[in-house]
Design an enzyme around this catalytic site. Structure first.
Site, PDB file in Angstrom:
ATOM      1  N   SER A   1      31.976  57.149   7.570  1.00  0.00           N
ATOM      2  CA  SER A   1      32.296  55.869   8.153  1.00  0.00           C
ATOM      3  C   SER A   1      33.404  55.911   9.217  1.00  0.00           C
ATOM      4  O   SER A   1      33.582  54.925   9.943  1.00  0.00           O
ATOM      5  CB  SER A   1      32.724  54.902   7.050  1.00  0.00           C
ATOM      6  OG  SER A   1      33.867  55.376   6.387  1.00  0.00           O
TER       7      SER A   1
ATOM      8  N   LYS B   1      41.837  54.634  12.099  1.00  0.00           N
ATOM      9  CA  LYS B   1      40.691  53.909  11.549  1.00  0.00           C
ATOM     10  C   LYS B   1      41.144  52.513  11.154  1.00  0.00           C
ATOM     11  O   LYS B   1      42.263  52.329  10.639  1.00  0.00           O
ATOM     12  CB  LYS B   1      40.170  54.676  10.322  1.00  0.00           C
ATOM     13  CG  LYS B   1      38.881  54.147   9.733  1.00  0.00           C
ATOM     14  CD  LYS B   1      38.399  55.041   8.583  1.00  0.00           C
ATOM     15  CE  LYS B   1      37.067  54.611   8.018  1.00  0.00           C
ATOM     16  NZ  LYS B   1      36.601  55.523   6.936  1.00  0.00           N
TER      17      LYS B   1
ATOM     18  N   SER C   1      33.598  60.554   4.523  1.00  0.00           N
ATOM     19  CA  SER C   1      33.756  59.782   5.766  1.00  0.00           C
ATOM     20  C   SER C   1      34.692  60.364   6.809  1.00  0.00           C
ATOM     21  O   SER C   1      34.752  59.832   7.917  1.00  0.00           O
ATOM     22  CB  SER C   1      34.203  58.367   5.439  1.00  0.00           C
ATOM     23  OG  SER C   1      33.094  57.614   5.049  1.00  0.00           O
TER      24      SER C   1
HETATM   25  N1  GLN Z   1      28.940  57.594   3.260  1.00  0.00           N
HETATM   26  C1  GLN Z   1      29.587  57.387   1.997  1.00  0.00           C
HETATM   27  C2  GLN Z   1      29.394  55.953   1.556  1.00  0.00           C
HETATM   28  O1  GLN Z   1      28.775  55.240   2.240  1.00  0.00           O
HETATM   29  C3  GLN Z   1      31.032  57.783   2.073  1.00  0.00           C
HETATM   30  C4  GLN Z   1      31.867  56.757   2.708  1.00  0.00           C
HETATM   31  C5  GLN Z   1      33.308  57.144   2.757  1.00  0.00           C
HETATM   32  O2  GLN Z   1      33.684  58.290   2.546  1.00  0.00           O
HETATM   33  N2  GLN Z   1      34.134  56.168   3.004  1.00  0.00           N
HETATM   34  O3  GLN Z   1      29.867  55.559   0.533  1.00  0.00           O
END
Ligand code: GLN
Length: 478
Positions: free
Chosen positions: A150, A75, A174
Site C-alpha cells: 500500500s 506515507k 506494504s
Molecule cells: N497488501 C496487504 C493488505 O492488503 C498488506 C498491506 C500492508 O502491509 N499495509 O493487507
C-alpha cells in the site's frame, strides 16, 4: 535528486551545498514530474522554511544532523501536526492531527526536510495503491502498471527520483512489495524497533514503519535515525539499535544463507531466475547458500487475512463521525455513525471490516481467529527452525513483477495473493527487506527479499549490501 541521501547530508553538513538548493530541486522535480500521482500533498513552503533553518544552523557552526537537508516523503498514514493526514480515505478528509508521529519528530531532529505526504491504499489495505479515494499512483517505470502497495506513493516518489528517501508502513508487505515493483530498497524492521506512535493503526500486532530508499546504505541511515525505544508505544523495544549503516560494507564471507523453496517456487519464471541468480551472487561472495523448505510459509496468507482484518475491524471502530474527519448528519447518533461510515469508507475497507468482524464473532472465533493465531505461531516456529541452521534467508519479494493497472481490481483474492512472499515476516515479527536485483524481459524491476532473525538487521543489511554490489545494472526509469 539522483544524489544519495548520504551524499546530500555530507555536502550540506560541510557547507558545500545548501539545503535550500537541494529542496528546491526536489520540489521542482515533483512540480513537473508528478503526473504519476505519488503525492497527495506537497509541503513546499514548510520545506523551504525548514531548509533555510538548516542552512542557518550550518552557517552558525552547528551540525543539523545525519540527514541534514535530505528531502523525505511520508506515507499519508503518519501523523503530521497541523498537516492533513488522510490515509487516502474520505473518512479522514479535513483531519489535521494535533501531534507528530515519533518518526516524524526523529526525522526532523536529524535534519531531514519533509516535502510531502504520499498516496496509499486506503488505510494501507491493498497491494497496488488503486484503493485510494483520490485515484491510483502510476509506476514510474511503466505508467500502465501499478507501483504496488500500500505504500505505492512512497515507492514511486523514490523510484521517480523526486526524493532519495521515503517512509512507508508494512503490515503484510506494504513497504517491501511496492519497493520490489518500483525497483527501490524497502525495509520492514523487527517488530518494535520503530515506534508506531502516530501511525494510524491498521493491524497493530503486525504494523511496522520503515524506510524506502534508492540505495541500501540510505535505507540503513534512515532506519538508524527512526529506530529506538519510545515510551509512547508500549510495544517499542528497549535496548540498543543494531548497527546498520556500518554493516552495509561488512564482508559476508562465511554467512549461512537459506534459499527458501516456497519463495522461489510459485513465482513467475523470470522472478525465480533472478532470485536464483541472487543466491549465486551471494555464494560468489563467499556465503554458504543452501536451499531450505519452510512449508509453513504456504499458510501464512490465510492466517494473515484473518488476523489483519480482525485487528482492523477493531482499530477502525474509532472512525465514527464524532472524533475525526467526516460526519454525515442523521436523525440520531447511530444513524449518523452508519451514514458516516457508509459514505466514508471505500469497498476494500468495508470488506476487511466485515471479514474481521465475522472472524471475531461468537461462534466463529475459535474456528477462524484462534486458529489463525495458532498458524501464526507455527509460521514463527518455521522461521525459528530455519534460523537454527542459517544466519539469514533469501527469497522473492513478490510472485510477479508489476502488474497492469486494473488487472486485479475485480478479484480481491488475486490481489491478496501478491502478498504471499511478504506476510510471513509480519506474522513472526522478524525483519525483512527487498533489494532490486535485475529485471524481467520487459525491463520491469525484480526484488529479492533478505530475512534475518529478530534484531538481526546488521546481518540483513550486510547481505543486502552484497546483493546491491552484485546486482545487474539498473535501468533508469522510463
Ligand atoms: N497488501 C496487504 C493488505 O492488503 C498488506 C498491506 C500492508 O502491509 N499495509 O493487507
Amino acid at each position: 535528486m539522483s544524489d544519495l541521501a548520504l551524499q546530500i547530508a555530507a555536502d550540506v553538513r560541510a557547507g558545500r551545498r545548501s539545503a535550500r538548493e537541494v529542496v528546491e530541486e526536489s520540489l521542482s522535480l515533483i512540480a513537473t514530474g508528478d503526473d504519476i500521482h505519488a503525492f497527495l500533498e506537497v509541503l513546499a513552503d514548510e520545506a523551504l522554511a525548514r531548509a533555510d533553518a538548516i542552512d542557518r544552523s550550518v552557517a552558525d557552526g552547528e551540525d543539523p544532523g545525519p540527514l541534514a537537508g535530505v528531502p523525505i516523503a511520508l506515507k499519508d498514514n503518519l501523523c503530521t501536526r497541523g498537516i492533513p493526514t488522510t490515509c487516502s480515505s474520505r473518512i479522514l478528509a479535513g483531519w489535521r492531527p494535533p501531534y507528530d508521529a515519533t518518526v516524524v519528530e526523529r526525522l526532523r531532529d536529524a535534519g531531514a526536510v519533509l516535502v510531502g505526504k504520499t498516496n496509499m491504499d486506503e488505510f494501507a489495505m491493498g497491494s497496488s495503491t488503486e484503493n485510494s479515494c483520490s485515484g491510483p499512483t502510476l509506476n514510474p517505470r511503466d505508467r500502465g502498471r501499478v507501483p504496488g502497495g500500500s505504500s505505492g506513493g512512497s515507492a514511486a516518489s523514490v523510484a521517480a527520483g523526486f526524493v532519495p528517501l521515503a517512509l512507508g508502513s508494512d503490515t503484510g508487505g506494504s513497504i517491501r512489495q511496492p519497493a520490489a515493483l518500483c525497483g527501490v530498497v524497502g525495509v520492514k524492521p523487527t517488530y518494535g524497533l520503530v515506534s508506531r506512535y502516530g501511525l494510524v493503526a491498521f493491524a497493530s500486532s503486525l504494523d511496522q514503519i520503515g524506510p524506502l530508499g534508492a540505495s541500501v546504505a540510505d535505507a540503513a541511515l534512515c532506519l538508524e535515525v527512526i529506530a529506538g525505544h519510545d515510551a509512547r508505544d508500549t510495544t517499542s523495544l528497549e535496548g540498543p539499535v543494531p548497527d546498520m549503516l556500518a554493516a552495509v560494507e561488512r564482508p559476508v564471507r562465511g554467512l549461512r544463507v537459506g534459499l527458501v523453496t516456497e519463495l522461489v517456487e510459485g513465482t513467475s519464471p523470470e522472478v525465480a531466475a533472478r532470485v536464483r541468480e541472487s543466491a549465486e551472487a551471494l555464494a560468489g561472495a563467499g556465503c554458504a547458500v543452501e536451499e531450505v523448505s519452510i512449508p509453513q510459509f504456504r499458510y501464512g496468507l490465510s492466517a494473515y487475512y484473518l488476523i489483519a482484518p480482525a485487528e482492523a475491524s477493531s482499530n477502525l471502530a474509532r472512525f465514527d463521525g464524532v472524533r475525526y474527519g467526516l460526519r454525515v448528519d442523521a436523525s440520531d447518533a447511530e444513524a449518523m455513525n452508519v451514514a458516516t461510515r457508509t459514505a466514508g469508507f471505500g469497498p476494500e475497507v468495508k470488506r476487511r471490516i466485515m471479514l474481521g468482524t465475522y472472524a471475531l464473532s461468537a461462534g466463529y472465533y475459535d474456528e477462524y481467529y484462534a486458529k489463525a493465531q495458532r498458524v501464526r505461531r507455527w509460521v514463527a516456529n518455521g522461521f525459528a527452525d530455519a534460523y537454527a541452521k542459517f544466519d539469514a534467508l533469501l527469497g522473492a519479494t513478490t510472485p510477479t513483477t508489476a502488474f497492469a493497472l486494473g488487472e486485479h481490481s475485480e478479484d480481491p483474492l488475486a490481489m491478496y495473493r501478491s502478498d504471499t512472499c511478504t506476510v510471513p515476516a509480519n506474522l513472526s515479527g522478524d525483519p525483512a527487506m527487498s533489494v532490486p536485483f535485475g529485471t524481467d524481459a520487459g525491463g520491469l524491476p525484480v526484488g529479492v527479499q533478505v530475512f534475518a532473525p529478530a534484531l538481526g538487521e546488521d546481518v540483513m543489511f550486510a547481505l543486502a549490501g552484497a546483493l546491491e554490489r552484485s546486482a545487474p545494472t539498473k535501468e533508469p526509469p522510463r
